[in-house]
Design a protein around this motif. Structure first.
Motif, PDB file in Angstrom:
ATOM      1  N   CYS A  89      22.399  37.494  37.396  1.00 16.78           N
ATOM      2  CA  CYS A  89      22.904  36.261  38.028  1.00 16.78           C
ATOM      3  C   CYS A  89      22.065  35.035  37.696  1.00 16.78           C
ATOM      4  CB  CYS A  89      23.017  36.432  39.533  1.00 16.78           C
ATOM      5  SG  CYS A  89      21.438  36.573  40.397  1.00 16.78           S
ATOM      6  N   TRP A 103      26.383  28.715  42.548  1.00 13.50           N
ATOM      7  CA  TRP A 103      27.491  29.678  42.524  1.00 13.50           C
ATOM      8  C   TRP A 103      28.566  29.250  43.499  1.00 13.50           C
ATOM      9  CZ3 TRP A 103      23.258  29.963  45.474  1.00 13.50           C
ATOM     10  CH2 TRP A 103      23.383  30.403  46.795  1.00 13.50           C
ATOM     11  N   LEU A 119      37.514  40.818  34.474  1.00  9.28           N
ATOM     12  CA  LEU A 119      38.770  40.160  34.841  1.00  9.28           C
ATOM     13  C   LEU A 119      39.738  40.073  33.676  1.00  9.28           C
ATOM     14  CD1 LEU A 119      37.379  37.253  37.043  1.00  9.28           C
ATOM     15  CD2 LEU A 119      38.810  39.148  37.811  1.00  9.28           C
ATOM     16  N   HIS A 120      39.230  39.941  32.459  1.00 10.04           N
ATOM     17  CA  HIS A 120      40.104  39.619  31.336  1.00 10.04           C
ATOM     18  C   HIS A 120      40.178  40.684  30.246  1.00 10.04           C
ATOM     19  CE1 HIS A 120      40.689  35.592  32.934  1.00 10.04           C
ATOM     20  NE2 HIS A 120      39.393  35.553  33.151  1.00 10.04           N
ATOM     21  N   PHE A 126      33.391  50.873  44.208  1.00  6.06           N
ATOM     22  CA  PHE A 126      33.972  51.018  42.863  1.00  6.06           C
ATOM     23  C   PHE A 126      35.274  51.812  42.898  1.00  6.06           C
ATOM     24  CE2 PHE A 126      29.326  50.701  42.535  1.00  6.06           C
ATOM     25  CZ  PHE A 126      29.275  49.434  42.002  1.00  6.06           C
ATOM     26  N   PHE A 157      24.567  36.308  43.918  1.00  5.46           N
ATOM     27  CA  PHE A 157      24.620  35.328  42.817  1.00  5.46           C
ATOM     28  C   PHE A 157      23.459  34.333  42.811  1.00  5.46           C
ATOM     29  CE2 PHE A 157      28.667  36.030  40.594  1.00  5.46           C
ATOM     30  CZ  PHE A 157      29.237  36.980  41.430  1.00  5.46           C
ATOM     31  N   GLU A 209      39.237  33.667  40.237  1.00  5.19           N
ATOM     32  CA  GLU A 209      39.006  32.637  39.222  1.00  5.19           C
ATOM     33  C   GLU A 209      38.303  31.443  39.861  1.00  5.19           C
ATOM     34  OE1 GLU A 209      39.610  33.085  36.102  1.00  5.19           O
ATOM     35  OE2 GLU A 209      41.074  34.703  36.003  1.00  5.19           O
ATOM     36  N   LEU A 210      37.013  31.632  40.152  1.00  3.45           N
ATOM     37  CA  LEU A 210      36.240  30.567  40.789  1.00  3.45           C
ATOM     38  C   LEU A 210      35.386  29.873  39.748  1.00  3.45           C
ATOM     39  CD1 LEU A 210      34.840  32.286  44.007  1.00  3.45           C
ATOM     40  CD2 LEU A 210      36.926  30.947  43.737  1.00  3.45           C
ATOM     41  N   ARG A 242      39.117  46.108  33.435  1.00  4.51           N
ATOM     42  CA  ARG A 242      38.887  46.146  34.882  1.00  4.51           C
ATOM     43  C   ARG A 242      38.049  47.342  35.306  1.00  4.51           C
ATOM     44  NH1 ARG A 242      41.676  42.455  37.731  1.00  4.51           N
ATOM     45  NH2 ARG A 242      41.205  43.436  39.708  1.00  4.51           N
ATOM     46  N   SER A 243      37.928  48.329  34.426  1.00  4.99           N
ATOM     47  CA  SER A 243      37.207  49.534  34.839  1.00  4.99           C
ATOM     48  C   SER A 243      35.690  49.391  34.689  1.00  4.99           C
ATOM     49  CB  SER A 243      37.696  50.739  34.025  1.00  4.99           C
ATOM     50  OG  SER A 243      37.174  50.682  32.707  1.00  4.99           O
ATOM     51  N   SER A 279      37.918  30.737  34.346  1.00  6.04           N
ATOM     52  CA  SER A 279      37.290  32.006  34.676  1.00  6.04           C
ATOM     53  C   SER A 279      35.824  31.719  34.974  1.00  6.04           C
ATOM     54  CB  SER A 279      37.375  32.943  33.489  1.00  6.04           C
ATOM     55  OG  SER A 279      36.463  32.491  32.514  1.00  6.04           O
ATOM     56  N   PRO A 280      35.111  32.690  35.531  1.00  3.86           N
ATOM     57  CA  PRO A 280      33.697  32.429  35.817  1.00  3.86           C
ATOM     58  C   PRO A 280      32.931  31.979  34.584  1.00  3.86           C
ATOM     59  CG  PRO A 280      34.420  34.437  36.897  1.00  3.86           C
ATOM     60  CD  PRO A 280      35.559  33.985  36.024  1.00  3.86           C
ATOM     61  N   LEU A 309      29.925  47.301  37.823  1.00  3.36           N
ATOM     62  CA  LEU A 309      28.586  46.733  37.920  1.00  3.36           C
ATOM     63  C   LEU A 309      28.358  46.276  39.351  1.00  3.36           C
ATOM     64  CD1 LEU A 309      28.357  43.101  36.697  1.00  3.36           C
ATOM     65  CD2 LEU A 309      30.494  44.322  36.455  1.00  3.36           C
ATOM     66  N   ARG A 310      27.101  46.136  39.695  1.00  2.00           N
ATOM     67  CA  ARG A 310      26.752  45.722  41.053  1.00  2.00           C
ATOM     68  C   ARG A 310      26.434  44.224  41.061  1.00  2.00           C
ATOM     69  NH1 ARG A 310      21.990  48.010  43.241  1.00  2.00           N
ATOM     70  NH2 ARG A 310      22.961  47.987  45.284  1.00  2.00           N
ATOM     71  N   HIS A 311      26.916  43.534  42.076  1.00  2.00           N
ATOM     72  CA  HIS A 311      26.484  42.161  42.306  1.00  2.00           C
ATOM     73  C   HIS A 311      26.828  41.800  43.737  1.00  2.00           C
ATOM     74  CE1 HIS A 311      30.602  40.633  42.219  1.00  2.00           C
ATOM     75  NE2 HIS A 311      30.810  41.326  41.117  1.00  2.00           N
ATOM     76  N   ARG A 336      31.525  39.550  34.498  1.00  2.00           N
ATOM     77  CA  ARG A 336      32.688  39.374  35.376  1.00  2.00           C
ATOM     78  C   ARG A 336      33.911  38.927  34.559  1.00  2.00           C
ATOM     79  NH1 ARG A 336      34.217  39.402  39.972  1.00  2.00           N
ATOM     80  NH2 ARG A 336      34.418  37.171  40.317  1.00  2.00           N
ATOM     81  N   HIS A 346      36.506  53.940  39.819  1.00  2.00           N
ATOM     82  CA  HIS A 346      35.841  53.444  38.617  1.00  2.00           C
ATOM     83  C   HIS A 346      34.554  54.209  38.289  1.00  2.00           C
ATOM     84  CE1 HIS A 346      38.693  50.307  37.942  1.00  2.00           C
ATOM     85  NE2 HIS A 346      38.422  49.666  39.061  1.00  2.00           N
ATOM     86  N   GLU A 363      30.973  46.668  44.197  1.00  2.00           N
ATOM     87  CA  GLU A 363      29.899  47.050  45.107  1.00  2.00           C
ATOM     88  C   GLU A 363      30.226  46.490  46.489  1.00  2.00           C
ATOM     89  OE1 GLU A 363      27.899  48.895  46.419  1.00  2.00           O
ATOM     90  OE2 GLU A 363      26.150  48.813  45.081  1.00  2.00           O
TER      91      GLU A 363
END
Lengths: 248, 402
Positions: free
Chosen positions: A85, B313, A53-54, B175, A66, B282-283, A57-58, A2-3, A61-63, A49, B196, B45
Motif C-alpha cells: 500500500c 486512499w 478487478l480487470h 477469500f 491502505f 472503482e474508487l 478475480r481469483s 480503476s484504482p 491477496l490481503r489488504h 487490485r 479463492h 480478507e
C-alpha cells in the motif's frame, strides 16, 4: 476509473507484473504475467487490485487500511519485503515480481498464514502504549497520560527478511522478541521475569545472528534488531532494566 | 474473555452472512451468542472493503449532534459500550472541536446544545487550555470543546468480533466470493460461492441469508432481484508521518472536507472528502482532494502543511439513500435493516448504512429482526460480553469447504 488508472496522472506506462500463484491442490506454484497501467502514484497494491478487478478475480491477496497501519499487505516485491500500500510501482522497473512473504506458510497466492506469526508472540503482547509524542502537552483532566497504539503492526515483514528464520523454523523471530522487549520497556502490569524467561532461550534472543535485516525491512520503525540486542543486554548482565530503543 | 459461549446445536437454524466487514463480524458474534449456526463469507480478507479503510475515529457523536441526532445518540451509546467490551483497542485520548473563525463560533452554541440533547458529555475550553493539551493546534483558535472521541484500530477492533464469533463456533471464510444467490420457490435459500483458496465452486445452503456487504449491498440484492437504496459515497484520507496531536482534532463547523485530524500510532490521518459513485470497486483518489486534505487540515494544525506524506486512499461509505444526493453529506449516517420479504423475496435480509462506531448496535437490531423471522426468542447479549483480543482470531487452524 480503476484504482491504478486513478492515480496514473498524465503519464501512464504499462508494466509487466509477475505474480506468484498457488491454489490449494495445485501441483506447484507458478508466476502469472499481467500487463498493468501504472502512473506516478500507483502503488503495488493498486496494481494488484487492478489485476483483480480487470484481469483475474481469483487472485487472492490481503489488504485492509491502505496506509501502513494494519500490516496486512506485506509481500515481497522484486525480492524485498514491503507493504504494497505504500510502495510505488513506478520506480520498480519494467518487470515487477510479486511474491508472498517468506518463512511463513502460503495459504494461496499472496496470502500467508498469519497464525504462524502470532503463535510466536508472548501471550501478553500489548496493543496500546504511553504516547511519547508532544512531551510538552498536558493531558486533560481525567486522563493520566496520552496513549497510542504500539508501532508494531504485526505485518510479518521482519520474519520474512530474517536470514535465521529462513534456516530455523523454531526460532521465534524478530517481531516476537521486539514485542517482548517493548513489554520490558513498559510492562503495563506484565511480570518482567516471565518475559525474560521466555526470551532467555536458544531459540529466543540468543538465536539472532545480528544481521539487522529485520530493522531494514520494518515499515513501522520498530527496530527489532536493536530491541533484540537490548534484550540480550538484560539477560547477559542480570540487570533487570532494559535499554530503551527509540525510533531512528 | 468469553470462551464459554454456548455452541449452536446441530439442528439450530443456519444463517449465511455475506460480507466480512465490521457489520458482518459483529452480526456473526451477536447471532452466535444467540445459539444460531453461522457461516460468514467474505470475498477478500476480512475488513478489506470499507471497514479497514476508515480514519479510525471512535465517534463521540458530536459530529452529528447538530444535524443528525439519531446518529449522534447511537454513537455516544456505542462509544461507551465498545470501550467496555473491547479494552485495549482504543487510544483513549478524547477529542476537541476547535473554532477558528467567527463563522465557526456561530456553530458553538448549536454544538453545545446538540451534545447536551444527545447525552454527549462535553467540556468547554478557552483557547489557552486547548493549546496546553495540544501545543501544535492553530494558535489563532477562538474556542474548543472537549468530547469523548477516541482513535480505534480500524482492523483490529472489528477483528475481535470475528475472533469471538469464531471461538464460539461460527464458521468464517475469507477469500470466498458470492457468485449468485440460490433461489428456491421464490425464496433465497443460500449462495453459490467460489473459494479463492482452492479455486472450487459450491453452494452454501442456509435458512436465511444476510446481505452485509455495505456499499456492495446493491450488487448482492440485485442477484435476488430486489433493490437496496444505497449510495456508495467515497471519501479521501491522507496519512502523514508524525503524530501532530494526541487527541482527535475536529473543526467546529458543519461537516466539511478536511475537518478532522485523527492521530494513530506514529501517524496523523486527515479526513475526509465526500462524493458518490456507482461502483464501490472503482474508487479513485483525486489529487485535488488530497491537496484539500492538506490545506484544510493545516488550518487546524499548521504542521500538517509540512508533514511527510505516508499514504492517500479512498473508502466508500455505505450511505442509505438515492444516488441523487450528490455530495453524500446530506445522507444520514444511521443504519437500516431491510427484510426483503416485503418485496416478495423470502430468506434475504440486508443490513446497511451505519459506521464503524455503531457496528455492535447495528448487529443487535439486525439480530432481533433475524431472530423474529426464525422464531427464536433469545435476547442480544453483546453489550456485556468482553470480546477476545484480535490475536485470538489467528489462534486456530482455518477451515475450508470440502
Amino acid at each position: 476509473m480503476s484504482p491504478a488508472d486513478a492515480r496514473s496522472g498524465s503519464s501512464t506506462a504499462t508494466r509487466r507484473f509477475r505474480v506468484y500463484r498457488y491454489k490449494r491442490g495445485d501441483p506447484g506454484w507458478r508466476f502469472d504475467p499481467f500487463e498493468v497501467p501504472v502512473g506516478p502514484s500507483t502503488t503495488v497494491l493498486d496494481a494488484l487490485r487492478w489485476i483483480q478487478l480487470h484481469r483475474d478475480r481469483s487472485l487472492a491477496l490481503r489488504h485492509s487500511c491502505f496506509h501502513a497501519s494494519c500490516g496486512t499487505c506485506g509481500m515481497q516485491v522484486n525480492g524485498r519485503e514491503v507493504l504494497g500500500c505504500v510502495t510505488l510501482a513506478d520506480p520498480l522497473g519494467s518487470t515487477i515480481t510479486v511474491e508472498p512473504l517468506a518463512n511463513i506458510p502460503v495459504l494461496t497466492d499472496l496470502v500467508v498464514d498469519m497464525g504462524h506469526v502470532f503463535d510466536r508472540f508472548p501471550d501478553e503482547i500489548g496493543t496500546v502504549r504511553m504516547s511519547e509524542e508532544l512531551p510538552q502537552a498536558s493531558p486533560p483532566d481525567g486522563i493520566d497520560a496520552y496513549e497510542r497504539f504500539e508501532d508494531c503492526i504485526e505485518c510479518g515483514l521482519c520474519l520474512s527478511a530474517c536470514p535465521v528464520s529462513a534456516t530455523s523454523d523454531a526460532y521465534v523471530g524478530p517481531a516476537a522478541l521486539a514485542a517482548a522487549q517493548r513489554l520490558l520497556e513498559e510492562p503495563r502490569g506484565v511480570d518482567p521475569e516471565r518475559i525474560l524467561d521466555w526470551a532467555d532461550d536458544p531459540m529466543g534472543a540468543w538465536r539472532c545472528h545480528a544481521a539487522f535485516e529485520c530493522t531494514e525491512a520494518c515499515p513501522s520503525n520498530v527496530r527489532p534488531a536493536e530491541r533484540i540486542m537490548a534484550l540480550r543486554g538484560v539477560l547477559a548482565t542480570g540487570h533487570r532494566t532494559v535499554a530503551t530503543v527509540k525510533p531512528a | 474473555m468469553t470462551r464459554s459461549a454456548p455452541r449452536a446445536s446441530r439442528d439450530a437454524p443456519h444463517v449465511l452472512i455475506v460480507g466480512g466487514g465490521g457489520t458482518g463480524g459483529a452480526l456473526a458474534h451477536d447471532l452466535t451468542l444467540r445459539g444460531i449456526r453461522i457461516t460468514l463469507v467474505e470475498r477478500g480478507e476480512f475488513t478489506s472493503g470499507t471497514t479497514g479503510r476508515h480514519h479510525g475515529l471512535l465517534h463521540s457523536g458530536a459530529r452529528y449532534a447538530v444535524n443528525d441526532r439519531e446518529s449522534a445518540i447511537e454513537c455516544i451509546e456505542e462509544n461507551a459500550i465498545l470501550r467496555a467490551i473491547c479494552p485495549g483497542s482504543f487510544e483513549e485520548n478524547d477529542g476537541l472541536f476547535v473554532a477558528l473563525t467567527d463563522e465557526d463560533m456561530e456553530y458553538y452554541d448549536d454544538l453545545v446544545e446538540g451534545c447536551k440533547a444527545c447525552g454527549i458529555p462535553i467540556e468547554e475550553l478557552a483557547p489557552q487550555e486547548a493549546l496546553r493539551m495540544e501545543p501544535l493546534l492553530n494558535p489563532e483558535l477562538k474556542a474548543a470543546i472537549r468530547v469523548p472521541d477516541a482513535t480505534m484500530d480500524a482492523m483490529r477492533m472489528p477483528l475481535r468480533f470475528f475472533a469471538t464469533a469464531k471461538h464460539g463456533g461460527a464458521t468464517l471464510y475469507n477469500f470466498m466470493e458470492v457468485l449468485d444467490v440460490v433461489v428456491d420457490g421464490g425464496a433465497v435459500t443460500g449462495a453459490t460461492v467460489r473459494d479463492h483458496v482452492t479455486g472450487s465452486v459450491g453452494d452454501i445452503h442456509a435458512d436465511l441469508v444476510v446481505n452485509a456487504t455495505g456499499p456492495w449491498s446493491e450488487k448482492i440484492a440485485r442477484m435476488a432481484g430486489v433493490d437496496v437504496p444505497i449510495s456508495p459515497s467515497p471519501g479521501v484520507m491522507l496519512a502523514l508521518r508524525g503524530r501532530l496531536c494526541n487527541m482527535v482534532i475536529n473543526r467546529m463547523h458543519r461537516s466539511g472536507d478536511g475537518d478532522i485530524v485523527v492521530p494513530q500510532r506514529a501517524l496523523s490521518v486527515v479526513g475526509t472528502s465526500s462524493w458518490t459513485v456507482e461502483d464501490p470497486d472503482e474508487l479513485d483518489v483525486p489529487e485535488d482532494h488530497v491537496t484539500r486534505m492538506r490545506v484544510e487540515g493545516a488550518k487546524l494544525i499548521p504542521a500538517v502543511a509540512q508533514a511527510g506524506f505516508r499514504a492517500a486512499w479512498s473508502a466508500a461509505r455505505p450511505l442509505i439513500g438515492s444516488k441523487d444526493a450528490e455530495a453524500g453529506r446530506e445522507l444520514s449516517r444511521t443504519f437500516k435493516t431491510i427484510d426483503h420479504a416485503g418485496e416478495g423475496v423470502e430468506g434475504l435480509v440486508t443490513i446497511t448504512g451505519g459506521k464503524a462506531t455503531t457496528l455492535r448496535g447495528m448487529a443487535e437490531l439486525c439480530g432481533d429482526v433475524i431472530c423474529r423471522k426464525l422464531g427464536i426468542d433469545r435476547p442480544c447479549s453483546t453489550r456485556s460480553v468482553t470480546t477476545l483480543p484480535h490475536t485470538a482470531f489467528y489462534a486456530e487452524t482455518e477451515r475450508r469447504l470440502a
